[in-house]
Design a protein around this motif. Structure first.
Motif, PDB file in Angstrom:
ATOM      1  N   PRO A  51       1.319  -0.977   0.053  1.00 21.11           N
ATOM      2  CA  PRO A  51      -0.072  -0.193   0.092  1.00 21.11           C
ATOM      3  C   PRO A  51       0.817   1.375   0.203  1.00 21.11           C
ATOM      4  CG  PRO A  51      -0.043  -1.134   2.533  1.00 21.11           C
ATOM      5  CD  PRO A  51       0.511  -2.182   1.043  1.00 21.11           C
ATOM      6  N   LEU A  52       0.087   2.391  -0.533  1.00 22.95           N
ATOM      7  CA  LEU A  52       0.974   3.777  -0.467  1.00 22.95           C
ATOM      8  C   LEU A  52       1.344   4.446   0.853  1.00 22.95           C
ATOM      9  CD1 LEU A  52      -0.702   4.577  -4.330  1.00 22.95           C
ATOM     10  CD2 LEU A  52       1.717   3.391  -3.097  1.00 22.95           C
ATOM     11  N   LEU A  82      -3.959   4.021  10.583  1.00 21.93           N
ATOM     12  CA  LEU A  82      -5.187   4.319  11.073  1.00 21.93           C
ATOM     13  C   LEU A  82      -6.413   3.174  10.561  1.00 21.93           C
ATOM     14  CD1 LEU A  82      -4.425   8.093  11.489  1.00 21.93           C
ATOM     15  CD2 LEU A  82      -4.431   6.488  13.180  1.00 21.93           C
ATOM     16  N   LYS A  83      -7.270   3.414  11.125  1.00 17.31           N
ATOM     17  CA  LYS A  83      -9.149   2.975  10.496  1.00 17.31           C
ATOM     18  C   LYS A  83      -8.928   3.894   8.907  1.00 17.31           C
ATOM     19  CE  LYS A  83     -12.392   0.173  11.542  1.00 17.31           C
ATOM     20  NZ  LYS A  83     -14.003   0.538  12.388  1.00 17.31           N
ATOM     21  N   LYS A  84      -8.970   3.186   8.319  1.00 15.08           N
ATOM     22  CA  LYS A  84      -9.384   3.406   6.796  1.00 15.08           C
ATOM     23  C   LYS A  84     -11.120   3.753   6.977  1.00 15.08           C
ATOM     24  CE  LYS A  84     -10.468   1.552   2.781  1.00 15.08           C
ATOM     25  NZ  LYS A  84     -10.754   1.404   1.276  1.00 15.08           N
ATOM     26  N   LEU A  86      -5.710  -3.332   2.442  1.00 13.70           N
ATOM     27  CA  LEU A  86      -6.383  -3.477   3.959  1.00 13.70           C
ATOM     28  C   LEU A  86      -7.581  -2.740   4.763  1.00 13.70           C
ATOM     29  CD1 LEU A  86      -2.495  -2.682   4.323  1.00 13.70           C
ATOM     30  CD2 LEU A  86      -3.897  -5.078   4.602  1.00 13.70           C
ATOM     31  N   LYS A  87      -7.939  -2.949   5.486  1.00 11.89           N
ATOM     32  CA  LYS A  87      -8.560  -1.962   6.570  1.00 11.89           C
ATOM     33  C   LYS A  87      -8.219  -0.636   6.549  1.00 11.89           C
ATOM     34  CE  LYS A  87     -12.604  -4.523   7.155  1.00 11.89           C
ATOM     35  NZ  LYS A  87     -12.490  -6.465   6.659  1.00 11.89           N
ATOM     36  N   PRO A 131       2.969  -5.212   4.957  1.00 12.58           N
ATOM     37  CA  PRO A 131       2.740  -5.393   3.807  1.00 12.58           C
ATOM     38  C   PRO A 131       4.288  -5.569   2.518  1.00 12.58           C
ATOM     39  CG  PRO A 131       1.563  -4.064   3.779  1.00 12.58           C
ATOM     40  CD  PRO A 131       1.820  -3.982   4.722  1.00 12.58           C
ATOM     41  N   GLY A 132       4.790  -3.474   3.028  1.00 15.85           N
ATOM     42  CA  GLY A 132       6.338  -3.784   2.458  1.00 15.85           C
ATOM     43  C   GLY A 132       8.074  -4.047   3.039  1.00 15.85           C
TER      44      GLY A 132
END
Ligand code: TXA
Ligand code: MG
Length: 374
Positions: free
Chosen positions: A65-66, A102-104, A116-117, A249-250
């Motif tokens: 993710p970014l 944080l929670k998105k 991801l959430k 992930p990274g």
């Protein structure tokens, strides 16, 4: 695609130049831009087609993710749920090199978070980055502006080297000041965890969160070392041993790696490399006669007086007595890249203690290393 470079001054920016870059973003393009840590490759957060362009330009795996970059707190409200702890950290460390997971909220596209959430957010302190986000009128999703797996870019030249012909525009405001990527903190789990150490250090964060643990790989060379990897081998798997799932992930990818084979010598080890120190004078002569700018010179320029050359293939970077670790952090990736360009085949790095910014330096060196001597 032709890659245009626009030079601008960090302090006295010309509005039209920022506007030109914002327009590229508004029209669905991607733009490389400076932050205080490293250069980022940005797209408008809600522009799914442009987000895809980031992944393909960088050859980045879609499951990594970014980071979403914001310029003010109002932007944040639509993106993520800020807990009281998050607010406390933002107040202390933003704008600056701290990314919070944080929670998105629903407006964040799955593409940006790799499904991801949670979402990673940061407010950079670089005036060009802030001006670009404001001119665009929307948060900018951006990973580092390097080809996946290569050291992050700390100059526009590094970006150009990796992404020439793959991005339409690079904003060039000179060398970045921090030189390593932001600290990433996960606040979606209890206790909160450092996923990636950076310029905001464990020691600083612990003052706000007394129960904080160092990131899981600090001081744990063993899981990387035992396997001798050849350069280009599969990366070591960065796993949480209990859960056997990647922590971030990274972290499962080999990162920051120069093309040369990097051997990292943990602090306290002196014997193993003694052999390499033989006859440095002769080696230096050899290097010069081969017409190659000596790695020692590169290091002198980049990292001070600590490097030695042994032959044209090998450079030694001895960080053990370096007092100014901020400077080491600032020039580390640039040094690895210059050595690659000079065709050096082996880099031996004597590491530093893992405290303060030394923690982040060693984290990147471990990930770049083909071999770690403990
Ligand atoms: O300093 C920086 O952070 C730079 C500048 C451009 O801001 N950006 C940067 O981005 O280094 P990138 O994509 O190279 O690194 C982002 C890291 C990756 O390791 C990624 O896996 C992690 O943050 N990350 C992003 N979103 C995440 C999430 N929701 N949960 C866990 N980790 C996440
Ligand atoms: Mg990156």
């Amino acid at each position: 695609m032709k890659t245009k470079i626009i030079r601008l001054n960090s302090r006295h920016q010309e509005k039209e130049k920022i506007q030109e870059a914002a327009q590229v973003l508004q029209q669905g393009g991607i733009v490389a831009f400076p932050t205080e840590t490293v250069y980022g490759l940005g797209a408008r957060l809600t522009d799914r087609a442009a987000l895809k362009k980031i992944f393909s330009a960088k050859k980045r795996p879609a499951d990594n993710p970014l980071i979403v970059h914001v310029a003010d707190y109002a932007d944040l409200a639509d993106i993520a749920e800020a807990t009281p702890l998050a607010k406390k950290l933002m107040k202390k460390f933003w704008p600056g090199p701290l990314t919070l997971v944080l929670k998105k909220k629903p407006m964040v596209p799955d593409l940006a978070t790799a499904g991801l959430k949670s979402v990673a957010v940061r407010m950079p302190s670089h005036p060009v980055a802030l001006a670009l986000i404001k001119a665009t009128g929307e948060p900018i999703a951006a990973p580092s502006a390097n080809l996946a797996g290569r050291p992050s870019p700390t100059t526009a030249e590094h970006v150009y080297h990796d992404l020439k012909g793959r991005v339409p525009l690079i904003l060039d405001a000179g060398e970045t000041t921090v030189g390593l990527e932001s600290t990433v903190m996960d606040l979606t789990h209890t206790p909160p965890a450092i996923l990636r150490p950076g310029a905001v250090t464990f020691e600083e964060l612990k003052k706000v969160m007394p129960n904080l643990h160092p990131h899981p790989f600090r001081g744990v060379a063993r899981q990387f070392i035992c396997r001798k990897k050849k350069a280009g081998d599969k990366p070591p798997r960065y796993l949480n041993q209990q859960k056997e799932t990647p922590l971030a992930p990274g972290m499962k990818y080999r990162h920051y790696a120069p093309q040369a084979k990097l051997t990292l010598v943990m602090p306290g080890i002196t014997k193993v490399i003694a052999r390499e120190r033989e006859r440095p004078k002769q080696s230096r002569r050899y290097t010069e006669s081969a017409g190659i700018a000596s790695p020692a010179k590169i290091f002198k320029k980049n990292l001070g007086r600590l490097a030695m050359t042994h032959n044209k293939n090998t450079a030694i970077l001895d960080l053990r007595q370096e007092k100014n670790l901020k400077k080491v952090a600032r020039r580390l990736f640039a040094s690895l890249r210059s050595l690659d360009q000079k065709g050096v085949k082996n880099i031996i790095v004597y590491g530093v203690p893992e405290k303060g910014i030394g923690d982040a330096i060693m984290n990147r060196l471990r990930k770049a290393a083909s071999r770690i001597i403990e």
